[in-house]
Design an enzyme around this catalytic site. Structure first.
Site, short mmCIF file in Angstrom:
data_model
loop_
_atom_site.label_atom_id
_atom_site.label_comp_id
_atom_site.label_asym_id
_atom_site.label_seq_id
_atom_site.Cartn_x
_atom_site.Cartn_y
_atom_site.Cartn_z
N PHE A 15 7.70 3.99 15.50
CA PHE A 15 7.89 2.62 15.00
C PHE A 15 9.38 2.30 14.91
CE2 PHE A 15 8.34 0.38 10.73
CZ PHE A 15 8.33 -0.89 11.28
N TYR A 149 6.64 16.17 3.54
CA TYR A 149 7.59 15.17 4.05
C TYR A 149 8.84 15.15 3.17
CZ TYR A 149 9.21 10.56 5.72
OH TYR A 149 9.93 9.52 6.25
N TYR A 163 26.16 21.10 8.40
CA TYR A 163 26.76 21.00 9.75
C TYR A 163 28.03 20.15 9.70
CZ TYR A 163 23.68 23.55 12.86
OH TYR A 163 23.03 24.56 13.52
N ARG A 190 -0.41 3.05 6.15
CA ARG A 190 0.55 2.46 5.23
C ARG A 190 0.08 1.08 4.80
NH1 ARG A 190 6.20 4.39 7.90
NH2 ARG A 190 4.99 4.23 9.81
N1 UDP Z 1 -1.72 1.59 -0.81
C1 UDP Z 1 -2.84 0.88 -1.20
N2 UDP Z 1 -3.82 0.68 -0.28
C2 UDP Z 1 -3.74 1.11 1.02
C3 UDP Z 1 -2.57 1.83 1.43
C4 UDP Z 1 -1.59 2.05 0.46
O1 UDP Z 1 -2.96 0.45 -2.37
O2 UDP Z 1 -4.67 0.87 1.80
C5 UDP Z 1 -0.65 1.82 -1.81
C6 UDP Z 1 -0.20 3.27 -1.93
O3 UDP Z 1 -1.02 3.96 -2.86
C7 UDP Z 1 1.22 3.10 -2.43
C8 UDP Z 1 1.69 1.80 -1.76
O4 UDP Z 1 0.50 1.13 -1.36
O5 UDP Z 1 1.27 2.96 -3.82
C9 UDP Z 1 2.55 2.02 -0.54
O6 UDP Z 1 1.91 2.95 0.29
P1 UDP Z 1 2.42 3.35 1.74
O7 UDP Z 1 1.46 4.37 2.25
O8 UDP Z 1 2.65 2.14 2.56
O9 UDP Z 1 3.86 3.99 1.54
P2 UDP Z 1 4.55 4.91 0.45
O10 UDP Z 1 5.57 4.00 -0.13
O11 UDP Z 1 3.57 5.35 -0.61
O12 UDP Z 1 5.10 6.04 1.22
#
Ligand code: UDP
Length: 317
Positions: A15, A149, A163, A190
């Protein structure tokens, strides 16, 4: 960008990587994208693959790799980046963040190239300080599902620093906060592709927890501008890059409902383990060092992303 330089972008079919490649080509630069396509996609290259200044190398950077010819910049953007991707690919995520980052650094060292590391707000974990400044040391659970991660990216910062100190690599680190835009996979889990996909398909919004957790969303074009400013600046940083306008997930749904005129219900399910309760970048350093700040409103960014997603969903039939 005055002169034509040659840029290697690891994760170039992902992305962010693909947007970086496209922006660089648009600025008259030569680009080599390196990607093993485990989460990146060849489709992401379609808009510029035929450009004579573009080369794609399909390779896993967890093994040492070389790029023939001169290289002026290495942008290290290879990694699974969504929580469900790195839960599905835990070892791969740790290996690309550690071994992959070292191999990209070795390339920069050998070529005398400027190196920019894609770090992340995840290095702050579930932050106890809000908003997050670069001097906050973070709150990461080393044993939790997100650690593959978070810890790989923390190690990445350590080895980039090493480095720089011990081998003289001209390196910089950007800490990237939640970013969205065209080319996010609809199934990457996401929240932006999840909610926009649900709005467009008329499915219930899947909120994890009670929806009071916050995130701050940056449109990809703004982020790319910041990354390229960092590359050209020569600074080490680390520098937070993100949009400081913060929203709860329920507020975010309201913005999507207004945009899409969708009225479907919300389905609540439990919050995943270690899901950060709040996140918002302090971007004073980016403003001072790079003269950078986001320009695209959430409404405009969501509209562009939605138009792209509508095309993908229609093509799926
Ligand atoms: N989230 C949600 N529903 C979804 C996907 C994500 O409520 O279908 C919430 C997730 O629990 C988090 C926020 O949205 O609190 C952002 O999630 P994302 O996976 O986009 O990224 P993160 O910031 O957590 O890495």
């Amino acid at each position: 960008m005055a002169q034509k330089k040659r840029w290697v972008v690891t994760g170039g079919a992902g992305f962010l990587g693909s947007h970086l490649c496209q922006a660089l080509l648009g600025r008259g630069q030569a680009v080599v994208a390196v990607d093993n396509l485990i989460t990146g996609r060849r489709d992401n290259l379609a808009d510029f693959e035929d450009c004579p200044d573009f080369t794609f190398i399909e390779r896993d950077i967890t093994s040492a790799f070389d790029v023939a010819g001169p290289v002026d910049f290495v942008l290290n953007f290879a990694s699974p980046a969504s929580p469900i991707d790195y839960a599905r690919l835990p070892i791969e995520t740790l290996r690309v963040g550690s071994l992959g980052t070292e191999h990209a650094l070795q390339l920069a060292e050998k070529k005398g190239a400027r190196f920019v590391q894609a770090s992340t707000s995840e290095i702050y974990g579930d932050p106890l300080v809000h908003p997050q400044r670069e001097d906050y040391l973070g709150n990461v659970n080393t044993l939790g599902p997100r650690a593959v991660y978070d810890e790989a990216k923390r190690y990445g910062e350590a080895i980039v620093s090493a480095y720089r100190r011990s081998r003289g690599v001209n390196a910089g680190i950007v800490r990237i906060f939640n970013t969205y835009g065209p080319r996010m996979r609809l199934d990457d889990g996401r929240v932006v592709p999840a909610f926009l996909g649900q709005a467009l398909r008329g499915e219930p919004f899947t909120v994890f927890g009670d929806g009071s957790q916050t995130r701050s969303f940056c449109f990809v074009d703004d982020l790319v501008r910041g990354i390229l400013a960092m590359a050209e600046s020569g600074h080490f940083g680390p520098v937070n890059l993100g949009n400081p306008i913060e929203r709860t997930m329920l507020e975010f749904i309201e913005a999507i409902r207004e945009l899409t005129l969708s009225a479907q219900p919300i389905h609540f399910s439990p919050l995943p383990k270690d899901d950060p309760k709040q996140r918002r970048p302090d971007i004073h350093r980016a403003r001072e060092l790079l003269g950078w700040e986001p320009e695209v409103s959430l409404e405009e960014g969501l509209r562009k992303t939605m138009e792209w997603m509508r095309g993908v969903i229609e093509a799926e039939g």
